[in-house]
Write a protein that holds these residues in place. Structure first.
Motif, PDB file in Angstrom:
ATOM      1  N   ILE A 118       0.787  -1.288  -0.187  1.00  0.00           N
ATOM      2  CA  ILE A 118      -0.440  -0.026  -0.091  1.00  0.00           C
ATOM      3  C   ILE A 118       1.151   1.344   0.264  1.00  0.00           C
ATOM      4  CG2 ILE A 118      -1.502   1.276   1.195  1.00  0.00           C
ATOM      5  CD1 ILE A 118      -2.744  -1.322   2.325  1.00  0.00           C
ATOM      6  N   ALA A 119       0.923   2.266  -0.927  1.00  0.00           N
ATOM      7  CA  ALA A 119       1.261   3.414  -1.786  1.00  0.00           C
ATOM      8  C   ALA A 119       0.105   4.558  -0.603  1.00  0.00           C
ATOM      9  CB  ALA A 119       2.268   3.431  -2.519  1.00  0.00           C
ATOM     10  N   SER A 120       0.491   5.146   0.255  1.00  0.00           N
ATOM     11  CA  SER A 120      -0.281   6.281   0.641  1.00  0.00           C
ATOM     12  C   SER A 120       0.185   7.375   0.668  1.00  0.00           C
ATOM     13  CB  SER A 120      -0.389   6.022   2.748  1.00  0.00           C
ATOM     14  OG  SER A 120      -1.681   4.548   3.062  1.00  0.00           O
ATOM     15  N   ILE A 121      -0.328   8.730  -0.156  1.00  0.00           N
ATOM     16  CA  ILE A 121      -0.370  10.279   0.132  1.00  0.00           C
ATOM     17  C   ILE A 121      -1.011  10.542   1.051  1.00  0.00           C
ATOM     18  CG2 ILE A 121       0.235  12.285  -1.400  1.00  0.00           C
ATOM     19  CD1 ILE A 121       0.706  10.163  -3.859  1.00  0.00           C
ATOM     20  N   ASP A 122      -0.141  11.454   2.275  1.00  0.00           N
ATOM     21  CA  ASP A 122      -1.087  11.974   3.275  1.00  0.00           C
ATOM     22  C   ASP A 122      -0.790  13.401   3.140  1.00  0.00           C
ATOM     23  OD1 ASP A 122      -1.635   9.380   4.325  1.00  0.00           O
ATOM     24  OD2 ASP A 122      -0.322   9.289   5.613  1.00  0.00           O
ATOM     25  N   ASN A 123      -1.743  14.229   3.144  1.00  0.00           N
ATOM     26  CA  ASN A 123      -2.006  15.162   3.588  1.00  0.00           C
ATOM     27  C   ASN A 123      -2.048  16.006   5.044  1.00  0.00           C
ATOM     28  OD1 ASN A 123      -1.954  18.045   3.039  1.00  0.00           O
ATOM     29  ND2 ASN A 123      -3.241  19.050   1.225  1.00  0.00           N
ATOM     30  N   VAL A 124      -0.938  16.370   5.799  1.00  0.00           N
ATOM     31  CA  VAL A 124      -1.073  16.000   7.450  1.00  0.00           C
ATOM     32  C   VAL A 124      -1.185  17.436   7.259  1.00  0.00           C
ATOM     33  CG1 VAL A 124      -0.735  15.311   9.175  1.00  0.00           C
ATOM     34  CG2 VAL A 124      -0.014  14.246   7.737  1.00  0.00           C
ATOM     35  N   GLU A 125      -2.106  18.018   8.295  1.00  0.00           N
ATOM     36  CA  GLU A 125      -3.398  19.273   8.540  1.00  0.00           C
ATOM     37  C   GLU A 125      -2.179  19.384   9.814  1.00  0.00           C
ATOM     38  OE1 GLU A 125      -5.402  20.257  12.132  1.00  0.00           O
ATOM     39  OE2 GLU A 125      -6.900  20.324   9.901  1.00  0.00           O
ATOM     40  N   GLY A 126      -0.999  21.066   9.134  1.00  0.00           N
ATOM     41  CA  GLY A 126       0.312  21.767   9.723  1.00  0.00           C
ATOM     42  C   GLY A 126       1.267  20.532   9.544  1.00  0.00           C
ATOM     43  N   LEU A 127       1.545  19.612   9.186  1.00  0.00           N
ATOM     44  CA  LEU A 127       2.598  19.457   9.207  1.00  0.00           C
ATOM     45  C   LEU A 127       3.429  18.989   6.932  1.00  0.00           C
ATOM     46  CD1 LEU A 127       3.070  15.961  11.037  1.00  0.00           C
ATOM     47  CD2 LEU A 127       4.250  18.814  11.247  1.00  0.00           C
ATOM     48  N   GLY A 128       1.831  19.135   5.645  1.00  0.00           N
ATOM     49  CA  GLY A 128       2.684  18.979   4.336  1.00  0.00           C
ATOM     50  C   GLY A 128       2.176  17.451   4.425  1.00  0.00           C
ATOM     51  N   LEU A 129       3.068  17.324   3.136  1.00  0.00           N
ATOM     52  CA  LEU A 129       2.625  15.942   2.775  1.00  0.00           C
ATOM     53  C   LEU A 129       3.710  14.606   2.383  1.00  0.00           C
ATOM     54  CD1 LEU A 129       2.472  17.530  -1.414  1.00  0.00           C
ATOM     55  CD2 LEU A 129      -0.015  16.104   0.106  1.00  0.00           C
ATOM     56  N   PHE A 130       2.957  13.685   2.492  1.00  0.00           N
ATOM     57  CA  PHE A 130       3.810  12.790   3.384  1.00  0.00           C
ATOM     58  C   PHE A 130       3.844  11.309   1.687  1.00  0.00           C
ATOM     59  CE2 PHE A 130       3.876  14.784   6.842  1.00  0.00           C
ATOM     60  CZ  PHE A 130       5.566  15.430   7.472  1.00  0.00           C
ATOM     61  N   LEU A 131       4.465   9.976   1.731  1.00  0.00           N
ATOM     62  CA  LEU A 131       4.797   9.445   1.225  1.00  0.00           C
ATOM     63  C   LEU A 131       4.624   8.379   1.806  1.00  0.00           C
ATOM     64  CD1 LEU A 131       3.846   7.230  -1.042  1.00  0.00           C
ATOM     65  CD2 LEU A 131       6.259   7.433  -1.889  1.00  0.00           C
ATOM     66  N   GLU A 132       3.973   7.149   2.528  1.00  0.00           N
ATOM     67  CA  GLU A 132       3.713   6.236   3.581  1.00  0.00           C
ATOM     68  C   GLU A 132       3.728   4.907   1.857  1.00  0.00           C
ATOM     69  OE1 GLU A 132       2.313   7.394   7.817  1.00  0.00           O
ATOM     70  OE2 GLU A 132       1.903   5.791   6.665  1.00  0.00           O
ATOM     71  N   LEU A 133       4.840   4.198   2.046  1.00  0.00           N
ATOM     72  CA  LEU A 133       4.513   2.614   1.904  1.00  0.00           C
ATOM     73  C   LEU A 133       4.379   1.743   3.299  1.00  0.00           C
ATOM     74  CD1 LEU A 133       8.068   3.241  -1.253  1.00  0.00           C
ATOM     75  CD2 LEU A 133       5.085   3.561  -1.322  1.00  0.00           C
ATOM     76  N   GLU A 134       4.010   0.570   2.427  1.00  0.00           N
ATOM     77  CA  GLU A 134       3.365  -0.168   3.607  1.00  0.00           C
ATOM     78  C   GLU A 134       4.129  -1.271   3.130  1.00  0.00           C
ATOM     79  OE1 GLU A 134      -0.563  -0.103   6.107  1.00  0.00           O
ATOM     80  OE2 GLU A 134       0.310   1.693   5.956  1.00  0.00           O
ATOM     81  N   LYS A 135       3.391  -2.721   4.285  1.00  0.00           N
ATOM     82  CA  LYS A 135       3.195  -4.318   3.823  1.00  0.00           C
ATOM     83  C   LYS A 135       2.781  -4.385   5.449  1.00  0.00           C
ATOM     84  CE  LYS A 135       4.140  -7.998   0.999  1.00  0.00           C
ATOM     85  NZ  LYS A 135       5.592  -8.620   0.018  1.00  0.00           N
ATOM     86  N   SER A 136       1.988  -4.828   5.150  1.00  0.00           N
ATOM     87  CA  SER A 136       1.049  -6.035   6.553  1.00  0.00           C
ATOM     88  C   SER A 136       1.981  -7.514   6.899  1.00  0.00           C
ATOM     89  CB  SER A 136      -0.125  -5.938   7.528  1.00  0.00           C
ATOM     90  OG  SER A 136       0.129  -4.317   7.598  1.00  0.00           O
ATOM     91  N   ILE A 137       2.309  -7.873   7.716  1.00  0.00           N
ATOM     92  CA  ILE A 137       2.458  -9.562   7.669  1.00  0.00           C
ATOM     93  C   ILE A 137       2.048  -9.790   9.247  1.00  0.00           C
ATOM     94  CG2 ILE A 137       4.173 -10.059   6.377  1.00  0.00           C
ATOM     95  CD1 ILE A 137       6.480  -9.855   8.151  1.00  0.00           C
ATOM     96  N   SER A 138       1.934 -11.329   9.389  1.00  0.00           N
ATOM     97  CA  SER A 138       1.537 -11.813  10.589  1.00  0.00           C
ATOM     98  C   SER A 138       2.624 -11.671  11.496  1.00  0.00           C
ATOM     99  CB  SER A 138       0.782 -12.722  10.171  1.00  0.00           C
ATOM    100  OG  SER A 138       1.785 -14.207   9.950  1.00  0.00           O
ATOM    101  N   ASP A 139       2.242 -11.917  12.667  1.00  0.00           N
ATOM    102  CA  ASP A 139       3.057 -11.733  13.559  1.00  0.00           C
ATOM    103  C   ASP A 139       4.302 -13.218  13.953  1.00  0.00           C
ATOM    104  OD1 ASP A 139       2.437 -10.235  14.984  1.00  0.00           O
ATOM    105  OD2 ASP A 139       1.077 -11.024  16.639  1.00  0.00           O
ATOM    106  N   SER A 140       4.232 -14.499  12.724  1.00  0.00           N
ATOM    107  CA  SER A 140       4.249 -15.731  12.666  1.00  0.00           C
ATOM    108  C   SER A 140       5.519 -15.065  11.413  1.00  0.00           C
ATOM    109  CB  SER A 140       3.907 -16.528  12.136  1.00  0.00           C
ATOM    110  OG  SER A 140       2.826 -16.250  11.190  1.00  0.00           O
ATOM    111  N   GLU A 141       5.289 -14.333  10.336  1.00  0.00           N
ATOM    112  CA  GLU A 141       5.915 -14.247   9.545  1.00  0.00           C
ATOM    113  C   GLU A 141       7.130 -13.047   9.991  1.00  0.00           C
ATOM    114  OE1 GLU A 141       3.132 -14.642   5.025  1.00  0.00           O
ATOM    115  OE2 GLU A 141       2.765 -13.374   7.185  1.00  0.00           O
ATOM    116  N   ILE A 142       7.254 -12.736  11.224  1.00  0.00           N
ATOM    117  CA  ILE A 142       8.601 -11.938  11.394  1.00  0.00           C
ATOM    118  C   ILE A 142       9.995 -12.275  10.704  1.00  0.00           C
ATOM    119  CG2 ILE A 142       9.448 -12.556  13.436  1.00  0.00           C
ATOM    120  CD1 ILE A 142       8.721  -9.120  13.020  1.00  0.00           C
ATOM    121  N   THR A 143       9.861 -13.328  11.002  1.00  0.00           N
ATOM    122  CA  THR A 143      11.239 -13.511   9.894  1.00  0.00           C
ATOM    123  C   THR A 143      12.012 -12.247   8.156  1.00  0.00           C
ATOM    124  OG1 THR A 143      10.501 -15.435   8.762  1.00  0.00           O
ATOM    125  CG2 THR A 143      11.825 -15.736  11.510  1.00  0.00           C
ATOM    126  N   LYS A 144      10.820 -12.539   7.895  1.00  0.00           N
ATOM    127  CA  LYS A 144      10.257 -12.151   6.916  1.00  0.00           C
ATOM    128  C   LYS A 144      10.828 -10.674   6.442  1.00  0.00           C
ATOM    129  CE  LYS A 144       7.468 -15.407   4.496  1.00  0.00           C
ATOM    130  NZ  LYS A 144       6.251 -15.849   3.596  1.00  0.00           N
TER     131      LYS A 144
END
Length: 181
Positions: A118-144
Protein backbone atom coordinates in the motif's frame (compact mmCIF):
# COMPACT_ATOMS: atom_id res chain seq x y z
CA UNK A 1 0.14 -8.17 12.88
CA UNK A 2 3.44 -6.50 11.98
CA UNK A 3 3.28 -3.39 9.84
CA UNK A 4 6.48 -2.90 7.82
CA UNK A 5 6.42 0.79 6.90
CA UNK A 6 8.61 3.57 5.61
CA UNK A 7 7.65 7.23 5.38
CA UNK A 8 9.17 10.22 3.58
CA UNK A 9 8.22 13.88 3.23
CA UNK A 10 7.41 14.83 -0.36
CA UNK A 11 6.68 17.98 -2.28
CA UNK A 12 6.16 16.45 -5.72
CA UNK A 13 2.85 14.62 -5.22
CA UNK A 14 1.84 14.51 -8.90
CA UNK A 15 5.22 13.10 -9.93
CA UNK A 16 5.03 10.40 -7.23
CA UNK A 17 1.49 9.42 -8.28
CA UNK A 18 2.56 9.23 -11.93
CA UNK A 19 5.48 6.93 -11.03
CA UNK A 20 3.33 4.74 -8.75
CA UNK A 21 0.85 4.24 -11.59
CA UNK A 22 3.71 3.47 -13.98
CA UNK A 23 4.86 0.75 -11.55
CA UNK A 24 1.35 -0.78 -11.55
CA UNK A 25 -0.18 0.83 -8.48
CA UNK A 26 -3.92 1.45 -8.73
CA UNK A 27 -5.80 4.26 -7.03
CA UNK A 28 -8.09 2.80 -4.33
CA UNK A 29 -9.66 5.79 -2.58
CA UNK A 30 -9.24 9.18 -0.99
CA UNK A 31 -10.43 9.60 2.59
CA UNK A 32 -10.32 11.74 5.71
CA UNK A 33 -8.69 10.37 8.86
CA UNK A 34 -8.56 11.81 12.34
CA UNK A 35 -6.35 10.18 14.94
CA UNK A 36 -6.93 10.90 18.62
CA UNK A 37 -3.88 9.77 20.59
CA UNK A 38 -3.61 8.99 24.28
CA UNK A 39 -0.59 8.86 26.56
CA UNK A 40 -0.20 6.06 29.08
CA UNK A 41 -1.29 5.77 32.67
CA UNK A 42 1.64 3.75 34.01
CA UNK A 43 4.26 4.82 31.46
CA UNK A 44 5.01 7.62 29.04
CA UNK A 45 4.47 6.34 25.50
CA UNK A 46 6.97 8.95 24.23
CA UNK A 47 9.66 7.09 26.17
CA UNK A 48 8.50 3.54 25.39
CA UNK A 49 7.89 4.29 21.67
CA UNK A 50 4.31 3.00 21.87
CA UNK A 51 1.06 4.54 20.66
CA UNK A 52 -2.62 4.24 21.55
CA UNK A 53 -5.15 5.94 19.32
CA UNK A 54 -8.74 6.12 18.21
CA UNK A 55 -8.99 6.54 14.44
CA UNK A 56 -11.96 8.01 12.61
CA UNK A 57 -11.55 6.58 9.12
CA UNK A 58 -14.27 8.39 7.15
CA UNK A 59 -16.86 7.50 9.80
CA UNK A 60 -15.58 4.00 10.63
CA UNK A 61 -13.83 3.85 14.01
CA UNK A 62 -10.91 1.80 15.31
CA UNK A 63 -8.85 1.64 18.46
CA UNK A 64 -5.21 0.82 17.77
CA UNK A 65 -2.19 -0.08 19.88
CA UNK A 66 1.24 0.24 18.24
CA UNK A 67 4.28 -1.32 19.87
CA UNK A 68 7.86 -0.01 19.76
CA UNK A 69 9.63 0.18 16.40
CA UNK A 70 11.47 -3.05 15.57
CA UNK A 71 14.48 -1.66 13.68
CA UNK A 72 16.57 1.47 13.21
CA UNK A 73 15.54 2.15 9.60
CA UNK A 74 11.77 1.98 9.32
CA UNK A 75 8.59 2.44 11.29
CA UNK A 76 8.04 -1.34 11.44
CA UNK A 77 6.11 -2.30 14.56
CA UNK A 78 3.45 -4.55 16.00
CA UNK A 79 -0.04 -3.19 15.47
CA UNK A 80 -3.22 -4.41 17.16
CA UNK A 81 -6.40 -2.83 15.84
CA UNK A 82 -10.07 -3.39 16.68
CA UNK A 83 -13.11 -1.83 15.07
CA UNK A 84 -15.30 0.04 17.55
CA UNK A 85 -18.86 1.25 17.26
CA UNK A 86 -18.71 4.58 19.07
CA UNK A 87 -15.56 6.72 19.13
CA UNK A 88 -16.89 9.19 21.71
CA UNK A 89 -17.79 6.46 24.20
CA UNK A 90 -14.38 4.82 23.70
CA UNK A 91 -12.72 8.21 24.16
CA UNK A 92 -14.66 8.73 27.39
CA UNK A 93 -13.72 5.26 28.69
CA UNK A 94 -10.01 5.90 28.06
CA UNK A 95 -10.16 9.33 29.73
CA UNK A 96 -12.02 7.89 32.76
CA UNK A 97 -9.31 5.24 33.06
CA UNK A 98 -6.71 8.00 33.27
CA UNK A 99 -5.27 8.05 29.76
CA UNK A 100 -4.24 11.56 28.70
CA UNK A 101 -5.70 12.75 25.40
CA UNK A 102 -3.43 14.53 22.94
CA UNK A 103 -4.54 17.00 20.25
CA UNK A 104 -5.72 15.04 17.18
CA UNK A 105 -3.86 14.51 13.91
CA UNK A 106 -6.00 15.11 10.83
CA UNK A 107 -5.13 14.17 7.28
CA UNK A 108 -6.46 13.49 3.82
CA UNK A 109 -5.09 10.14 2.65
CA UNK A 110 -4.93 8.93 -0.96
CA UNK A 111 -4.39 5.19 -1.17
CA UNK A 112 -2.74 3.31 -4.02
CA UNK A 113 -2.18 -0.44 -4.05
CA UNK A 114 -0.17 -3.01 -5.95
CA UNK A 115 -0.47 -6.59 -4.72
CA UNK A 116 0.01 -6.45 -0.96
CA UNK A 117 1.91 -3.14 -0.92
CA UNK A 118 0.00 0.00 0.00
CA UNK A 119 1.26 3.45 -0.96
CA UNK A 120 -0.46 6.29 0.88
CA UNK A 121 -0.04 9.95 0.12
CA UNK A 122 -0.98 11.92 3.22
CA UNK A 123 -1.72 15.62 3.38
CA UNK A 124 -1.33 16.14 7.13
CA UNK A 125 -2.81 19.24 8.70
CA UNK A 126 0.03 21.52 9.77
CA UNK A 127 2.79 19.21 8.49
CA UNK A 128 2.43 18.88 4.70
CA UNK A 129 2.71 15.99 2.26
CA UNK A 130 4.12 12.53 3.00
CA UNK A 131 4.42 9.19 1.23
CA UNK A 132 4.04 6.02 3.28
CA UNK A 133 4.86 2.60 1.83
CA UNK A 134 3.70 -0.38 3.85
CA UNK A 135 3.12 -4.09 3.83
CA UNK A 136 1.57 -6.05 6.69
CA UNK A 137 2.61 -9.51 7.80
CA UNK A 138 1.42 -11.84 10.53
CA UNK A 139 3.38 -12.11 13.76
CA UNK A 140 4.54 -15.57 12.70
CA UNK A 141 6.14 -14.10 9.54
CA UNK A 142 8.49 -11.81 11.49
CA UNK A 143 11.49 -13.54 9.88
CA UNK A 144 10.38 -11.99 6.55
CA UNK A 145 10.54 -8.44 7.95
CA UNK A 146 13.97 -7.57 6.50
CA UNK A 147 13.08 -9.03 3.10
CA UNK A 148 9.92 -6.92 2.97
CA UNK A 149 11.75 -3.82 4.18
CA UNK A 150 14.24 -4.28 1.33
CA UNK A 151 11.33 -4.59 -1.11
CA UNK A 152 9.94 -1.25 0.14
CA UNK A 153 13.39 0.36 0.03
CA UNK A 154 13.79 -0.81 -3.60
CA UNK A 155 10.43 0.77 -4.43
CA UNK A 156 11.53 4.00 -2.74
CA UNK A 157 14.72 3.98 -4.81
CA UNK A 158 12.66 3.40 -7.98
CA UNK A 159 10.70 6.54 -7.07
CA UNK A 160 14.06 8.40 -7.01
CA UNK A 161 13.81 9.01 -3.27
CA UNK A 162 16.93 8.43 -1.20
CA UNK A 163 16.62 6.22 1.88
CA UNK A 164 18.28 9.11 3.72
CA UNK A 165 14.89 10.84 3.47
CA UNK A 166 13.14 8.18 5.58
CA UNK A 167 11.37 9.58 8.64
CA UNK A 168 10.92 7.25 11.60
CA UNK A 169 8.88 9.69 13.66
CA UNK A 170 5.10 9.53 13.78
CA UNK A 171 3.04 12.51 12.68
CA UNK A 172 2.41 13.13 16.35
CA UNK A 173 6.16 13.27 17.05
CA UNK A 174 6.74 15.46 14.00
CA UNK A 175 4.16 17.91 15.22
CA UNK A 176 6.06 18.07 18.50
CA UNK A 177 2.96 18.19 20.64
CA UNK A 178 2.84 14.70 22.09
CA UNK A 179 2.61 15.97 25.65
CA UNK A 180 0.16 18.82 24.98
CA UNK A 181 -3.43 18.19 25.99
Amino acid sequence: MIEVEIKVKIDNKDEIIEKLKKFGFKFIKKKFQEDIYFNGIDRDFRKTDEALRIRDDDGTFFITYKGPKLDNISKTREEIEVKIEDKEKMRLILKKLGFKEVLPIRKIREIYKKGDIIASIDNVEGLGLFLELEKSISDSEITKKDEILNELLDLLKSLNISKDKIIRKSYLELRGEYGKI
